[in-house]
Design an enzyme around this catalytic site. Structure first.
Site, PDB file in Angstrom:
ATOM      1  N   ASP A  21       0.828  -1.214   0.000  1.00  0.00           N
ATOM      2  CA  ASP A  21       0.000   0.000   0.000  1.00  0.00           C
ATOM      3  C   ASP A  21       0.859   1.260   0.000  1.00  0.00           C
ATOM      4  O   ASP A  21       1.962   1.286   0.551  1.00  0.00           O
ATOM      5  CB  ASP A  21      -0.942  -0.009   1.222  1.00  0.00           C
ATOM      6  CG  ASP A  21      -2.133   0.919   1.026  1.00  0.00           C
ATOM      7  OD1 ASP A  21      -2.370   1.378  -0.100  1.00  0.00           O
ATOM      8  OD2 ASP A  21      -2.833   1.183   2.028  1.00  0.00           O
ATOM      9  N   GLY A  24       0.291   5.087  -4.641  1.00  0.00           N
ATOM     10  CA  GLY A  24      -0.291   6.329  -5.161  1.00  0.00           C
ATOM     11  C   GLY A  24       0.249   7.544  -4.419  1.00  0.00           C
ATOM     12  O   GLY A  24       0.664   8.536  -5.038  1.00  0.00           O
ATOM     13  N   ARG A  25       0.274   7.450  -3.079  1.00  0.00           N
ATOM     14  CA  ARG A  25       0.776   8.592  -2.286  1.00  0.00           C
ATOM     15  C   ARG A  25       2.264   8.797  -2.482  1.00  0.00           C
ATOM     16  O   ARG A  25       2.756   9.920  -2.503  1.00  0.00           O
ATOM     17  CB  ARG A  25       0.432   8.383  -0.799  1.00  0.00           C
ATOM     18  CG  ARG A  25      -0.993   8.784  -0.459  1.00  0.00           C
ATOM     19  CD  ARG A  25      -1.455   8.181   0.825  1.00  0.00           C
ATOM     20  NE  ARG A  25      -1.689   6.753   0.671  1.00  0.00           N
ATOM     21  CZ  ARG A  25      -1.655   5.863   1.671  1.00  0.00           C
ATOM     22  NH1 ARG A  25      -1.361   6.264   2.884  1.00  0.00           N
ATOM     23  NH2 ARG A  25      -1.901   4.597   1.450  1.00  0.00           N
ATOM     24  N   ASN A  69     -10.680  -3.176  -5.755  1.00  0.00           N
ATOM     25  CA  ASN A  69      -9.865  -2.249  -6.554  1.00  0.00           C
ATOM     26  C   ASN A  69     -10.407  -2.052  -7.970  1.00  0.00           C
ATOM     27  O   ASN A  69     -10.003  -1.112  -8.670  1.00  0.00           O
ATOM     28  CB  ASN A  69      -8.396  -2.693  -6.616  1.00  0.00           C
ATOM     29  CG  ASN A  69      -7.641  -2.485  -5.322  1.00  0.00           C
ATOM     30  OD1 ASN A  69      -6.760  -3.258  -4.954  1.00  0.00           O
ATOM     31  ND2 ASN A  69      -7.955  -1.409  -4.595  1.00  0.00           N
TER      32      ASN A  69
HETATM   33  C1  IPE Z   1      -5.813  -2.744  -0.191  1.00  0.00           C
HETATM   34  O1  IPE Z   1      -5.367  -1.445  -0.408  1.00  0.00           O
HETATM   35  C2  IPE Z   1      -5.660  -3.560  -1.415  1.00  0.00           C
HETATM   36  C3  IPE Z   1      -4.301  -3.694  -1.933  1.00  0.00           C
HETATM   37  C4  IPE Z   1      -3.236  -3.167  -1.420  1.00  0.00           C
HETATM   38  C5  IPE Z   1      -4.154  -4.501  -3.084  1.00  0.00           C
HETATM   39  P1  IPE Z   1      -6.354  -0.259  -0.779  1.00  0.00           P
HETATM   40  O2  IPE Z   1      -5.509   0.951  -0.892  1.00  0.00           O
HETATM   41  O3  IPE Z   1      -7.176  -0.634  -1.943  1.00  0.00           O
HETATM   42  O4  IPE Z   1      -7.287  -0.229   0.509  1.00  0.00           O
HETATM   43  P2  IPE Z   1      -8.206   0.909   1.121  1.00  0.00           P
HETATM   44  O5  IPE Z   1      -9.205   1.273   0.065  1.00  0.00           O
HETATM   45  O6  IPE Z   1      -7.314   2.057   1.462  1.00  0.00           O
HETATM   46  O7  IPE Z   1      -8.810   0.285   2.328  1.00  0.00           O
HETATM   47  C1  IPE Z   2      -1.459  -0.021  -3.439  1.00  0.00           C
HETATM   48  O1  IPE Z   2      -1.189   1.314  -3.543  1.00  0.00           O
HETATM   49  C2  IPE Z   2      -1.421  -0.733  -4.738  1.00  0.00           C
HETATM   50  C3  IPE Z   2      -2.677  -1.337  -5.157  1.00  0.00           C
HETATM   51  C4  IPE Z   2      -3.857  -1.170  -4.629  1.00  0.00           C
HETATM   52  C5  IPE Z   2      -2.568  -2.185  -6.306  1.00  0.00           C
HETATM   53  P1  IPE Z   2      -2.382   2.330  -3.645  1.00  0.00           P
HETATM   54  O2  IPE Z   2      -2.722   2.524  -5.080  1.00  0.00           O
HETATM   55  O3  IPE Z   2      -3.530   1.906  -2.803  1.00  0.00           O
HETATM   56  O4  IPE Z   2      -1.725   3.640  -3.077  1.00  0.00           O
HETATM   57  P2  IPE Z   2      -2.409   4.742  -2.172  1.00  0.00           P
HETATM   58  O5  IPE Z   2      -3.035   4.049  -1.005  1.00  0.00           O
HETATM   59  O6  IPE Z   2      -3.446   5.424  -3.026  1.00  0.00           O
HETATM   60  O7  IPE Z   2      -1.296   5.636  -1.778  1.00  0.00           O
HETATM   61 MG    MG Z   3      -4.060   2.289  -0.886  1.00  0.00          MG
END
Ligand code: IPE
Ligand code: IPE
Ligand code: MG
Length: 239
Positions: A21, A24-25, A69
C-alpha cells in the site's frame, strides 16, 4: 546488512503477508502519476520477495489487487493489469532460477483473459519448485474467499456436521499455513478484506513507509519487531 541487528537471535515467521500500500501517495509526493507509483511498487516487490525467502520465510503473500480495486478508474485498473502481465511474463526465469513456487489467490471474474493466462502459466511452470512460496493475492477478497470455500464445500458433499477448522481451511484458494506476520505499509491501520481466515492470530505491523520505499533493510527491522512480540494464542504464559 544492518550492523545494529543481531541476525542470530531473530525469529523468522513462517508465513509473512504484506498489504502492498501507498504506491499512489508515494508518487504524489514526487509529482509523479499514480501509474508511476505502481511501477515503482512492483519493481520493489520482486527484490523484497527474494529477500524475504532468503531470510528463511517459507511463504510470502502479497496483496496486489483487491476485488474492490476494480472500483478505480479504467486507466489505473488497465495499467495495473498490464503490470501484472509484465511481472508474471518477464520474471518466469527469475522465479525458476530462485526455485520459487508461485501461487495465486483470488477470483477469475472479471480479470482480463491475458492476465489469467500468464497467471496460470507461471503457476504451472513453477509448481514443482521447492525454495519457498510466493502467493499473489490478485483480485482477492477475504470474504469472497470464504464464500467461495463454502460453495466448494457444499458441492463436495463433505460431512458438514463433523467439519473441523482444519478441514475448512483446505477449501480456501490455497492450502497454506496461517499468517504469522502481517505487514501493511503506508501507515493505514486496517485489513481491507485481506486473508481474513488466515490472519486470525497474526502479529500486525504498520510501518509509515510507503511500499515503493519499503526495502530489504525495512523488512529486517520488521523482523526485529516480530521477534519482540509475545505470541500467546489464548494461553497463559508459563502456565
Ligand atoms: C488494499 O489497499 C488492497 C491492496 C493493497 C491490493 P487499498 O488501498 O485498496 O485499501 P483501502 O481502500 O485504502 O482500504
Ligand atoms: C497499493 O497502492 C497498490 C494497489 C492497490 C494495487 P495504492 O494505489 O492503494 O496507493 P495509495 O493508497 O493510493 O497511496
Ligand atoms: Mg491504498
Amino acid at each position: 546488512m544492518n550492523p545494529d541487528i543481531d541476525f542470530a537471535t531473530l525469529k523468522i515467521p513462517r508465513h509473512v503477508a504484506i498489504i502492498v500500500d501507498g504506491n499512489g501517495r508515494w508518487a504524489k509526493e514526487r509529482g509523479l502519476t499514480r501509474m508511476q507509483g505502481h511501477d515503482a511498487g512492483f519493481d520493489n516487490l520482486k527484490a523484497l520477495a527474494k529477500h524475504m525467502l532468503k531470510r528463511g520465510v517459507q511463504v510470502a503473500s502479497f496483496y496486489v489487487f483487491s476485488t474492490e480495486n476494480f472500483k478505480r478508474s479504467v486507466e489505473e485498473v488497465g495499467h495495473l493489469m498490464d503490470l501484472f502481465v509484465m511481472l508474471y511474463k518477464h520474471n518466469l526465469r527469475d522465479f525458476m532460477e530462485n526455485n520459487i513456487k508461485v501461487v495465486f489467490s483470488g477470483r477469475d471474474e472479471p480479470l482480463p483473459a491475458k492476465v489469467m493466462q500468464v497467471r496460470d502459466e507461471l503457476a504451472e511452470q513453477t509448481k514443482n519448485n521447492t525454495g519457498g512460496i510466493v502467493n499473489f493475492c490478485l483480485n482477492y477478497g477475504g470474504r469472497a474467499e470464504i464464500v467461495d470455500a463454502v460453495k466448494k464445500l457444499a458441492a463436495s458433499g463433505a460431512d458438514i456436521e463433523n467439519l473441523t477448522e482444519e478441514q475448512f481451511g483446505k477449501y480456501l484458494y490455497q492450502d497454506l499455513p496461517d499468517v504469522d506476520f502481517m505487514i501493511r505499509t503506508s501507515g493505514e491501520l486496517r485489513l481491507s478484506n485481506f486473508l481474513l481466515w488466515q490472519n486470525s492470530y497474526a502479529e500486525f505491523y504498520f510501518p509509515e513507509t510507503k511500499f515503493p520505499d519499503f526495502h530489504e533493510d525495512d523488512f529486517d527491522r520488521a523482523l526485529v519487531e516480530y521477534t519482540r512480540r509475545d505470541r500467546r494464542f489464548g494461553a497463559i504464559k508459563n502456565a
